[in-house]
Design an enzyme around this catalytic site. Structure first.
Site: not given
Ligand SMILES: [Zn+2]
Length: 269
Positions: A143, A194
């Site tokens: 995060e 990501e």
């Molecule tokens: Zn993520």
């Protein structure tokens, strides 16, 4: 010449098209306009937000919390420990422009998200799933990676537009940006975003512990299908598939020379 008035023919105001077909065309047309406006707005808001400096973002969202967050008690031991862990990881991110705040949402469904102003939300459901501090550290590090790349600010653009449309549809307050809207918006992260967040997160974990042992153990368990799939569906909808992710993280550690052996730190709750 004399004008002879005549009755108009029967049914002059009735179209030849079946009324249901006409109604259908109207609905499809309106929906298309609605979607086009939404996409345009998302695009414009994303561009506008992208140019907001980090300092401005921090100032704007310093004390902000999503309106539908059900926060656990401020004395919750898990809250204190998780906040400490975020601070310790963020310490290795030199001159991070955020003061990270962590909140635990009282939901059984596993999820974690990065929100404007340096706010990280993790759910009770996620904390129930992690079995060591190392597992949690990687989830939090990931995060932090989104903040580093400012992915969350683009997602916010989507969240604002989604909220606006919710508000219009339900007659609610436009200013309410909630977790549900944010969760929907975060689904737009690309594979590349990501994987960059994974890379940054794993680097933080390595710097902090000196190894990456158990960093992705949680995803291995999920990939093996040990846990209730319903509870992890939310996390999985905003993050990469566990199996691919395990392979990528493994390859990343090998490439960077980060040891995959090392002592595991237990959870302190
Ligand atoms: Zn993520």
């Amino acid at each position: 010449m004399r004008h002879v008035p005549r009755q108009p023919r029967e049914g002059i105001n009735v179209s030849d098209t079946h009324p249901l077909v006409e109604a259908g065309t109207l609905i499809v047309g309106l929906a298309a306009i609605f979607v086009t406006i939404a996409i345009l707005l998302i695009f414009l808001v994303e561009i506008a937000l992208y140019f907001i400096p980090v300092e401005k973002e921090v100032a704007l969202f310093e004390n902000w919390l999503p309106e539908d967050l059900v926060a656990v008690s401020p004395n919750d031991e898990r809250l204190n420990q998780a906040q400490l862990l975020v601070d310790r990881l963020a310490f290795h991110w030199a001159d991070a422009p955020y003061e990270f705040r962590l909140e635990i949402d009282d939901s059984d469904i596993a999820n974690a998200m990065a929100l404007p102003g340096g706010l990280i939300i993790v759910t009770q459901g996620l904390l129930d799933e992690v079995e060591s501090e190392n597992e949690l550290a990687f989830v939090l590090g990931h995060e932090l990676g989104h903040f580093r790349n400012r992915d969350h600010i683009r997602a916010l653009g989507r969240g604002i537009v989604v909220s606006m449309f919710f508000a219009v549809a339900t007659g609610g307050d436009v200013s309410n940006l909630g977790l549900n809207a944010a969760d929907l918006a975060l689904r737009g992260f690309s594979r590349r975003q990501e994987s960059k967040a994974d890379e940054f997160g794993l680097a933080l974990v390595y710097t902090h512990y000196g190894h990456v042992n158990e960093a992705w153990r949680l995803f291995e368990r999920w990939d093996d299908g040990d846990d209730s799939i319903l509870n992890i569906v939310s996390y999985m909808s905003t993050h990469p598939d566990s199996g691919d992710r395990v392979d990528n993280l493994d390859a990343m550690a090998t490439r960077e020379g980060w040891p995959v052996e090392g002592s595991i730190t237990g959870l302190k709750w």
